[in-house]
Each structure stands twice: as C-alpha cells, then as structure tokens.
Design an enzyme around this catalytic site. Structure first.
Site, PDB file in Angstrom:
ATOM      1  N   VAL A  13      -9.389   0.771  36.877  1.00  0.00           N
ATOM      2  CA  VAL A  13      -8.055   0.708  36.264  1.00  0.00           C
ATOM      3  C   VAL A  13      -7.812   1.866  35.296  1.00  0.00           C
ATOM      4  O   VAL A  13      -6.746   1.942  34.680  1.00  0.00           O
ATOM      5  CB  VAL A  13      -7.826  -0.631  35.536  1.00  0.00           C
ATOM      6  CG1 VAL A  13      -7.840  -1.785  36.516  1.00  0.00           C
ATOM      7  CG2 VAL A  13      -8.843  -0.841  34.419  1.00  0.00           C
ATOM      8  N   LYS A  37     -21.428   3.171  25.853  1.00  0.00           N
ATOM      9  CA  LYS A  37     -21.296   2.502  27.152  1.00  0.00           C
ATOM     10  C   LYS A  37     -22.325   1.384  27.177  1.00  0.00           C
ATOM     11  O   LYS A  37     -23.530   1.634  27.171  1.00  0.00           O
ATOM     12  CB  LYS A  37     -21.532   3.489  28.289  1.00  0.00           C
ATOM     13  CG  LYS A  37     -21.383   2.884  29.691  1.00  0.00           C
ATOM     14  CD  LYS A  37     -19.944   2.511  29.998  1.00  0.00           C
ATOM     15  CE  LYS A  37     -19.817   1.985  31.433  1.00  0.00           C
ATOM     16  NZ  LYS A  37     -18.422   1.650  31.775  1.00  0.00           N
ATOM     17  N   GLY A 110     -16.760  -1.291  28.065  1.00  0.00           N
ATOM     18  CA  GLY A 110     -17.424  -2.278  28.897  1.00  0.00           C
ATOM     19  C   GLY A 110     -17.578  -1.804  30.333  1.00  0.00           C
ATOM     20  O   GLY A 110     -17.358  -0.635  30.661  1.00  0.00           O
TER      21      GLY A 110
END
Length: 238
Positions: A13, A37, A110
């Site tokens: 996305v 991360k 995430g």
C-alpha cells in the site's frame, strides 16, 4: 511525538515510501530521525531492506532492523519456517525507546497490516504501539476496497485505546477513477481521523534529491509538510 508507528491496511500500500517521506520531511525540519523496521521478510542477507530504502530516499537517518527472514511471509510464519527466533513486541518497544533517547523522531515501520503476527503468542505491531504509548499512522490504498480495511484498522486501534494520528494515501494515481476520488472525502470519515497526506504513484522511483525536495508537499503540517488536505479534497472529490 518522539515515536510514530507506521502501519498499512495491508501489503503493497506504499508504507515504506510513506515512511521515507515522513523521514525526509522531518529531516528538512531539522529533526534527527531513526527508522526501525520491526521485522523484514522476503529479503536475503545481502539485499537492501525497507529501512535501507527509507535511508536511500530520505537521507541521513539511523536505519535499523530487528530481524530479517528470507521468505516473503508474515514475520511469525517466516521465523518459524526459517527455524529462527521471532521478534516479540516488547523487543520492538525496547529498541524504539532506546532510539528515542538519541533522536528527535523514531519511525517504527511494521510488516503488512496492524495485526500481522510476529510470534507464536500472537504478538503484533499493535502490541508494540501499546507498550510504547505511541500514535499510529495508517497508510491506506487509494482505490476501491480501502474504506473497509481502513475502518477495520481504525476500529482495532480504538478498541486498544491507541491514538490514530491520521491516514496517508500511500499511492495516489495519476488518473484516479471515481471510487478513488470519492475516497478522499470518505477515508477520514470512516477512520475518524484526518487525512494527512497523499503520496504520488511512482514517488519511490524519483531520485533521492527529487524525493527529498518533493516530500514535504505530500504531507500535512502535522508531519512537517505543507500539503493542504482541504485543497486536495476540493480538487479531487467529484
């Protein structure tokens, strides 16, 4: 806002490019930035991960991974299949807190969506955000289907009493269709939070210099940008 957790409504996305834009805008505002991360999957040891990509696009950030797993799967599944130790939410929170003591802003990216599992106990990015008491920025897709996934993510955050900082459209197309244009008005309504930016499709393909110059224009002032949500809504909503 020393720590900001960045999640997506799903995979692909635009979460990493959005993280890079937030980092670039913060750097341009004179803030020191770290990018964490939580779990990198689907990348070999010799390949660049998402944190490396953020640093390439945004500039001089402290880029850190907690763990890397070779198969492109949910972190808990990837860890199990690789026979490696998983990442736990408390480890994410502890590393982010340590980075926050040394930087003005820590961006915790995430893997996939908010409830993707990190470990066998069902630990998620939402759990890490709760331990940190940090706001969550949701990166959503632009087109048909995004209202459902965005509202579900927002409802889960509210159920956990986590702050939803806002929504950023992770990839705004050059020629948006009717559903995409209507979503500009509907996304903040279903999320119950403001629209804080729209990243143009293909932004990650810009040169680093071009990306850094343009990034502030994609994000609202709360994210150190100059993007005007109302002007965007007026221009794009049919």
């Amino acid at each position: 806002m020393p720590v900001l957790v960045i999640t997506g409504t799903g995979t692909e996305v635009g979460k990493t490019v959005t993280t890079a834009a937030v980092a670039a805008a913060a750097l341009a505002a004179g803030r020191s930035v770290a990018v964490l991360k939580a779990a990198q999957t689907g990348v070999r040891p010799d390949e660049r991960g998402d944190a490396d990509e953020v640093a390439r696009l945004a500039g001089p950030v402290t880029a850190t991974e907690l763990a890397r797993f070779p198969e492109p799967l949910a972190p808990g599944t990837a860890a199990r299949r690789a026979g490696m130790a998983p990442v736990h939410p408390h480890e994410v929170a502890e590393r982010a807190a340590k980075l926050a003591a040394e930087h003005d802003l820590v961006l915790v990216e995430g893997a996939g969506g908010l409830l993707v599992r990190f470990d066998a106990a069902g630990g998620t990015l939402a759990d890490a955000a709760g331990l940190l008491g940090a706001p969550v920025l949701v990166v959503a897709s632009a087109g048909l289907g995004t209202l459902n996934t965005t509202e579900l993510t927002a409802r889960e955050l509210r159920c956990r009493e986590l702050e939803l900082a806002g929504v950023v459209i992770g990839s705004w197309p050059d020629s948006p269709d009717l559903a995409t244009r209507c979503n500009v008005a509907d996304l903040p309504e279903v999320a119950g939070a403001p629209l804080l930016g729209a990243i143009p499709s293909g932004a990650g393909g810009l040169s680093p210099a071009g990306f850094r110059t343009a990034a502030r224009g994609w994000l609202a002032p709360r994210l150190d940008g100059t993007w005007d949500a109302e002007a965007f809504r007026t221009r794009e909503t049919p």
